[in-house]
Write a protein that holds these residues in place. Structure first.
Motif, PDB file in Angstrom:
ATOM      1  N   CYS A  12       4.809  -0.631   1.309  1.00  0.00           N
ATOM      2  CA  CYS A  12       4.831  -1.931   0.634  1.00  0.00           C
ATOM      3  C   CYS A  12       6.258  -2.464   0.628  1.00  0.00           C
ATOM      4  N   CYS A  15       6.956  -2.830  -3.831  1.00  0.00           N
ATOM      5  CA  CYS A  15       7.153  -1.640  -4.681  1.00  0.00           C
ATOM      6  C   CYS A  15       7.421  -0.369  -3.895  1.00  0.00           C
ATOM      7  N   CYS A  28      -0.600  -4.998  -0.780  1.00  0.00           N
ATOM      8  CA  CYS A  28      -0.431  -3.744  -1.520  1.00  0.00           C
ATOM      9  C   CYS A  28      -1.384  -3.726  -2.724  1.00  0.00           C
ATOM     10  N   LYS A  30      -1.218  -2.109  -5.319  1.00  0.00           N
ATOM     11  CA  LYS A  30      -0.509  -1.958  -6.604  1.00  0.00           C
ATOM     12  C   LYS A  30       0.195  -3.243  -7.033  1.00  0.00           C
ATOM     13  N   CYS A  31       0.944  -3.869  -6.123  1.00  0.00           N
ATOM     14  CA  CYS A  31       1.773  -5.002  -6.567  1.00  0.00           C
ATOM     15  C   CYS A  31       1.467  -6.300  -5.805  1.00  0.00           C
TER      16      CYS A  31
HETATM   17 ZN   LIG Z   1       3.472  -2.734  -3.687  1.00  0.00          ZN
END
Ligand SMILES: [Zn+2]
Ligand SMILES: Cc1ncc(COP(=O)(O)O)c(C=O)c1O
Length: 415
Positions: A12, A15, A28, A30-31
């Motif tokens: 990513c 992050c 990504c 997550k982010c």
């Molecule tokens: Zn990320």
């Protein structure tokens, strides 16, 4: 033939989370930042010889090991890449630069650069087992997505601004796509389309702006240019930009070649937009940390009219800066002059794809490009893609002759 793969997964860009190579990913998880494919270049460099690669058939898949596929036996291809790379003395003179090369992606199967990337996303769709390819598009991505879906035996759905050039829409429909014309400009449609995909309401394979596999196909520009120049790198590569990821990936390709020790330097990257819709160039000129959306005005370079390129634009800005390059915006007259100039050299390129030639001229004039440089202008789409604009530039004779005598008279008149 089964070849060893060197694709090791994604990182990513936000992050820095790492993901394995077999996951079906867009942004990504997550982010929600962009992902970038990673390869074991050290092992690739030890095991694969650059001259052995040159003996393979030309095209995007000459570079299979450097693309994010896991099953090279199921590649969806129409023979993309390996496009003409032509030196032009005439354009060098017209633009005032020592050495000028044209990389013409008008020669791709559907007539634009998009085939370099859609061949990869169509291959991933097959790997992941999808039945439908989808994208939002200013037209070229739509026609490419439709063609590769047809080739793979899959369905396709494409969303385009309602005023997309008709040849691009016709091509998509011709290849069997469900074409959905949407009111509003491209960035507005892009926001809605990404929301639709993220909602999980449809099980389509997204070949749009969030697909990290797809973009990797674009870095093959760098490999082809370097190889065609005998592993010499030009001083500068100019690329037309909408979101800007084609430029980002071309830059990535050159950096991979340098990491492999196959070239000894990287070029300056110059990002080119139409002045009427130039958010990335504006951010570069004003030295902004991020790209800000602009008010969209209509331009002959309709494929580049992304008023709000978002995360992609920020990455493009970063690549331009990292390369020591520049951003150049060209006005409508300059764009059409470049289309005409290319015609004088035997190339019929759509206005969006011809902006790079206009930018060399402007850059030399304003001092941002040194006349002693060697430059490569990437030409990203055929004139057939936006044929109404070509028709505007010519006058087809209204007179019709009949019979041999009239033909002789005409011939003698011309001399
Ligand atoms: Zn990320
Ligand atoms: C002809 C042409 N050139 C250049 C581009 C720009 O691509 P990117 O969004 O990667 O900047 C496009 C995108 O649609 C295009 O159609």
């Amino acid at each position: 033939m089964r070849r060893p793969m060197y694709f090791t997964g994604f990182d990513c860009l936000g992050c820095r989370a790492a993901y394995p190579p077999d996951q079906d990913l867009l942004l990504c998880p997550k982010c929600h930042d962009l992902l970038e494919a990673r390869y074991d270049l050290a092992r690739f460099g030890r095991e694969v010889d650059r001259d052995a690669l040159a003996r393979r058939p030309s095209g995007v898949w000459r570079w299979t090991e450097l693309l994010p596929v896991l099953d090279p036996t199921r590649i969806v291809t129409l023979g993309e890449g390996g496009t003409p790379f032509l030196r032009s003395e005439r354009l060098a003179r017209a633009c005032g630069v020592r050495e000028l090369w044209l990389k013409s992606d008008a020669a791709n199967p559907t007539g634009s650069l998009k085939d370099r990337s859609i061949t990869v996303s169509a291959t991933k769709a097959v790997e992941f087992g999808y039945g439908v390819l989808a994208c939002d598009s200013t037209g070229n991505k739509a026609s490419s997505t439709a063609a590769y879906a047809a080739r793979a035996g899959l369905q396709s759905v494409v969303f385009c601004p309602k005023d997309t050039p008709r040849p691009k829409m016709a091509q998509a429909v011709f290849f069997g796509a469900r074409l959905i014309r949407v009111d509003g400009h491209y960035s507005q449609i892009n926001a809605m389309y990404r929301r639709l995909i993220a909602s999980g309401r449809v099980k389509w394979y997204d070949c749009g702006t969030d697909n990290p596999f797809r973009y990797e196909g674009k870095k093959t520009y760098a490999y082809e240019i370097a190889q065609d120049l005998g592993w010499r790198v030009p001083d500068r590569v100019l690329h037309p930009a909408a979101g800007g990821m084609s430029l980002v990936k071309t830059w990535k390709g050159f950096n991979e070649l340098r990491a492999l020790g196959w070239v000894d330097r990287v070029p300056k990257m110059t990002l080119v937009q139409a002045a009427r819709c130039a958010p990335i160039v504006e951010a570069w000129k004003q030295d902004l940390p991020r790209v800000a959306a602009v008010e969209k005005q209509s331009t002959a370079a309709s494929a580049l009219a992304a008023a709000d390129p978002g995360l992609l634009g920020d990455r493009a800005l970063h690549s331009v800066r990292a390369s020591g390059g520049s951003g150049i915006a060209v006005d409508e007259t300059e764009i059409l002059d470049a289309v005409r100039l290319l015609g004088q050299d035997g190339l019929m390129i759509e206005p969006s794809g011809a902006v790079t030639v206009a930018a060399v001229r402007r850059g030399v004039r304003d001092g941002s490009i040194d006349p002693g440089e060697s430059v490569v202008c990437v030409l990203t789409g055929s004139g057939f893609k936006d044929f109404d604009q070509i028709l505007e530039l010519v006058e087809i004779p209204s007179q019709v002759i009949a019979g041999y005598d009239a033909m002789v008279a005409e011939a003698e008149r011309i001399g």
